[in-house]
Structures are given as C-alpha cells and as structure tokens.
Motif scaffolding. Structure first.
Motif, mmCIF file in Angstrom:
data_model
loop_
_atom_site.group_PDB
_atom_site.id
_atom_site.type_symbol
_atom_site.label_atom_id
_atom_site.label_comp_id
_atom_site.label_asym_id
_atom_site.label_seq_id
_atom_site.Cartn_x
_atom_site.Cartn_y
_atom_site.Cartn_z
ATOM 1 N N CYS A 1 -9.839 -15.113 -12.850
ATOM 2 C CA CYS A 1 -8.583 -14.813 -12.841
ATOM 3 C C CYS A 1 -7.921 -13.882 -11.988
ATOM 4 C CB CYS A 1 -7.974 -13.776 -14.328
ATOM 5 S SG CYS A 1 -6.325 -13.233 -14.343
ATOM 6 N N HIS B 1 -23.793 -25.141 -2.300
ATOM 7 C CA HIS B 1 -22.309 -25.108 -2.331
ATOM 8 C C HIS B 1 -22.077 -24.146 -3.168
ATOM 9 C CE1 HIS B 1 -22.609 -28.092 -5.487
ATOM 10 N NE2 HIS B 1 -21.633 -27.461 -5.969
ATOM 11 N N ASN B 2 -20.501 -23.632 -3.023
ATOM 12 C CA ASN B 2 -20.012 -22.557 -3.839
ATOM 13 C C ASN B 2 -18.607 -22.986 -4.110
ATOM 14 O OD1 ASN B 2 -19.742 -20.156 -4.739
ATOM 15 N ND2 ASN B 2 -19.221 -19.196 -2.751
ATOM 16 N N LEU B 3 -18.602 -22.939 -5.362
ATOM 17 C CA LEU B 3 -16.875 -23.555 -5.935
ATOM 18 C C LEU B 3 -16.588 -22.551 -6.948
ATOM 19 C CD1 LEU B 3 -14.758 -25.658 -6.268
ATOM 20 C CD2 LEU B 3 -16.260 -26.870 -7.887
ATOM 21 N N GLN B 4 -15.378 -21.958 -6.747
ATOM 22 C CA GLN B 4 -14.619 -21.217 -7.838
ATOM 23 C C GLN B 4 -13.214 -21.824 -8.143
ATOM 24 O OE1 GLN B 4 -15.829 -19.046 -5.054
ATOM 25 N NE2 GLN B 4 -17.845 -18.978 -6.208
ATOM 26 N N PHE B 5 -12.712 -21.759 -9.244
ATOM 27 C CA PHE B 5 -11.323 -21.942 -9.491
ATOM 28 C C PHE B 5 -10.731 -20.929 -9.762
ATOM 29 C CE2 PHE B 5 -13.956 -25.235 -11.037
ATOM 30 C CZ PHE B 5 -13.520 -26.495 -10.523
ATOM 31 N N TYR B 6 -9.548 -20.635 -9.458
ATOM 32 C CA TYR B 6 -8.571 -19.387 -9.392
ATOM 33 C C TYR B 6 -7.254 -19.752 -10.113
ATOM 34 C CZ TYR B 6 -11.659 -17.754 -5.675
ATOM 35 O OH TYR B 6 -12.802 -17.296 -4.871
ATOM 36 N N GLY B 7 -7.101 -18.720 -11.109
ATOM 37 C CA GLY B 7 -5.770 -19.243 -11.918
ATOM 38 C C GLY B 7 -5.499 -17.743 -12.606
ATOM 39 N N VAL C 1 -17.556 -22.622 -16.168
ATOM 40 C CA VAL C 1 -17.083 -23.988 -16.374
ATOM 41 C C VAL C 1 -18.537 -24.892 -16.116
ATOM 42 C CG1 VAL C 1 -15.813 -25.954 -15.459
ATOM 43 C CG2 VAL C 1 -15.156 -23.525 -15.081
ATOM 44 N N GLY D 1 -14.631 -13.996 -3.482
ATOM 45 C CA GLY D 1 -13.810 -13.716 -2.534
ATOM 46 C C GLY D 1 -13.359 -12.346 -2.311
ATOM 47 N N MET E 1 -13.650 -13.414 -15.689
ATOM 48 C CA MET E 1 -14.214 -14.756 -15.074
ATOM 49 C C MET E 1 -14.754 -15.569 -16.259
ATOM 50 S SD MET E 1 -17.429 -14.685 -12.546
ATOM 51 C CE MET E 1 -16.386 -14.124 -10.905
ATOM 52 N N VAL E 2 -14.665 -16.968 -16.477
ATOM 53 C CA VAL E 2 -15.507 -17.574 -17.496
ATOM 54 C C VAL E 2 -16.207 -18.826 -16.774
ATOM 55 C CG1 VAL E 2 -13.621 -17.173 -19.192
ATOM 56 C CG2 VAL E 2 -13.343 -19.061 -17.626
ATOM 57 N N ILE F 1 -14.308 -19.791 -13.429
ATOM 58 C CA ILE F 1 -12.845 -19.729 -13.191
ATOM 59 C C ILE F 1 -12.644 -18.151 -12.916
ATOM 60 C CG2 ILE F 1 -10.642 -20.325 -13.946
ATOM 61 C CD1 ILE F 1 -11.860 -22.375 -15.914
ATOM 62 N N GLN G 1 -20.310 -14.715 -5.905
ATOM 63 C CA GLN G 1 -19.392 -14.107 -4.711
ATOM 64 C C GLN G 1 -17.908 -14.910 -4.945
ATOM 65 O OE1 GLN G 1 -21.256 -14.675 -1.056
ATOM 66 N NE2 GLN G 1 -22.411 -12.878 -1.222
#
Lengths: 140, 140
Positions: free
Chosen positions: A94, A126-132, A103, A76, A100-101, A92, A74
């Motif tokens: 976009c 827990h849930n961690l995403q990076f946005y860029g 990490v 967002g 999505m790639v 990560i 998920q």
DNA sequence: GTCTCTGCAAACCGTTTGCAACGCA
DNA sequence: TGCGTTGCAAACGGTTTGCAGAGAC
C-alpha cells in the motif's frame, strides 16, 4: 516453511549461540505470518525485553537472512521489511500506509529466461512488487 | 520518447525558468540512452559547470520526474538511477557493478489484474527488476 | 575461561530541507 | 524588479560499524 524449533537446530548445528534476544526474535518471526520493519521488531521485542537494542535486531535479522530462515523484502526508497522464509511469492504494497500482502502467483521463470537470452547477463533473481492502495486507506 | 527541445517547451509552458544548469541537464539526459545516478549526473555536469551543486541535480531530476520527462528507477538498498522517459520496460541490474540494461518485455498487465482480483488492493503500478552478473564482471 | 554477542555511540550515505544570495524573465 | 532557483550547510532516516563489557557454553 520451517518451524522455530527447526531454526534453533540450524543455529545449534552452526555453533551460533542461543541468546534470549535471538530466541525471542525467532519466536516472533516464526509465529506471525507477517512482514515487519526492523523498527517494528524492535518495539515488539522491547516490550518483552526492555534492554534490547536496535543493533541487536539488525545483527540478528541479517544473520537470519544469511542462514536463509528470514527473507528481506526491499520495496523502494530504501525501506525493508522482513518475513519468515516460505515458498516464493510476491508482494502488494500500500503506497499510503506501507501495509503488505502476499501474492501467490507462479514465479516468473520464463520472463527471467527471456531477459537472460536477450542480454549478456547471467540472471540470478528478480524482484517484483505491486503498488496500490489497501481497502482501509481507500475508505479515507 | 520526447526530444530535449520538446522538454524545453514543456518547461516554458509551465513558466519554469530555463537556467543553464537545467538546460545542460536536459541535454545530458535526452541525448544518452543511459541510466545515471544523481552522483554521476553531478560529475558530468560539474565538468562543464564547475560551480554546480548536488542539490541542483536533485532539485531538477525531481522536477523532471514530476513533469514526467525523466523516470526514476529504484533498484534496491535505497539506490536510484534516472533515465530519460521512454516506452515502458524493465531493467536488468548487475549485482557487482550496478550496470543496468533495458528489457523490452511486454508489461505484466495480466499479472497486475490477478494480484488485484485476489486482494483488496487497488493496484496502480508494479516494479520488476532482474538481478544478475554482466559479462564484464563475469570475466573477473 | 573463552570467545561470541550485546548495546551504546558514532559514522555512514544518498537524499532532503532551510535559507540567503543570485539571476532569469 | 520580483520571484523562482541555486548552492551551501545542516538535517534526515534507516542501517552499519567500532568497541568495551556481558554472558552463553
């Protein structure tokens, strides 16, 4: 990381029927090391099996998630992608194209422990995403 | 952490009208150090202002997010809560009741740097939530 | 033959949009 | 008075549900 054949054995053991739709979905998911939306899986399956419905895609990815052979991501705004289950990792995303790639950063177990110690919660995940912005989108 | 009065000055400076709905929303958000769904804000505002609509809630929290005086917290399955803007922090979410508490753990800037170095992405932000069961729900 | 699964249509739910009337400045 | 804002109703989009018929075993 399990194989498609392994997944099929798991289904058989649980007396879950091996329908063509199900087998083809396992085939797609287990071969490509990618992240798909339900819609994308629907379109790929649809080319090989024109009568398939989006309901069947959801039925089966939800089943696969319960069986722990597929993982839902998920990221967002109610959007989900799905990937074949593998070692824990983060993603990560976009912000522009949704690409999505993976990490492969060590799981943040100690941060979970801190969060648990300072709260009255039993923490389970827990849930961690990076946005860029991916390099493709950056060019444009 | 800004005050309600500060927020009102920001609106005035941008020539944004100080409607009663808007002022009351700022009042609610800036006073309680909580996390609200749009629905919850609607019900609170509705008690004081029976004619208010859910559209106005969304109009205004979206405006406040753009003005950076309110922060949206997306915590999976398309659900959002909103909080008055304060220093960066993370959240623990109860999987059973949706209750949410703050975690004041240092921002994971070095993990962002790692993610950027191993990918072709320009990373702009990240999103981290912890999921668990709160003490209330654990009792039951 | 049985009973799970498929695929259609409709429902769902949080959120957004279009728009006419309202009311702040 | 003018234009930003409100509140209604309808649309949206991804996902789920109900159900009759299909098909795996």
């Amino acid at each position: 990381m399990i194989s498609g054949d392994m997944a099929i054995k798991i289904l058989k053991k649980k007396n879950i029927r091996l329908t063509p739709q199900r087998l083809e979905l396992i085939n797609i998911l287990s071969q490509g090391n990618k992240h798909w939306t339900a819609e994308e899986l629907y379109h790929i399956l649809n080319e090989r099996m024109p009568s398939v419905s989006i309901t069947t895609i959801y039925n089966n990815i939800n089943l696969f998630c319960e069986l722990d052979i597929v993982k839902e991501i998920q990221f967002g705004e109610g959007l989900s992608k799905y990937e074949w289950k593998k070692k824990d990792h983060y993603h990560i995303v976009c912000k522009l194209c949704g690409d999505m790639v993976d990490v492969w950063y060590p799981t943040l177990k100690e941060v979970e422990a801190v969060a648990e110690s300072i709260s009255k919660y039993k923490i389970r995940s827990h849930n961690l995403q990076f946005y860029g912005v991916c390099s493709q989108c950056e060019k444009q």
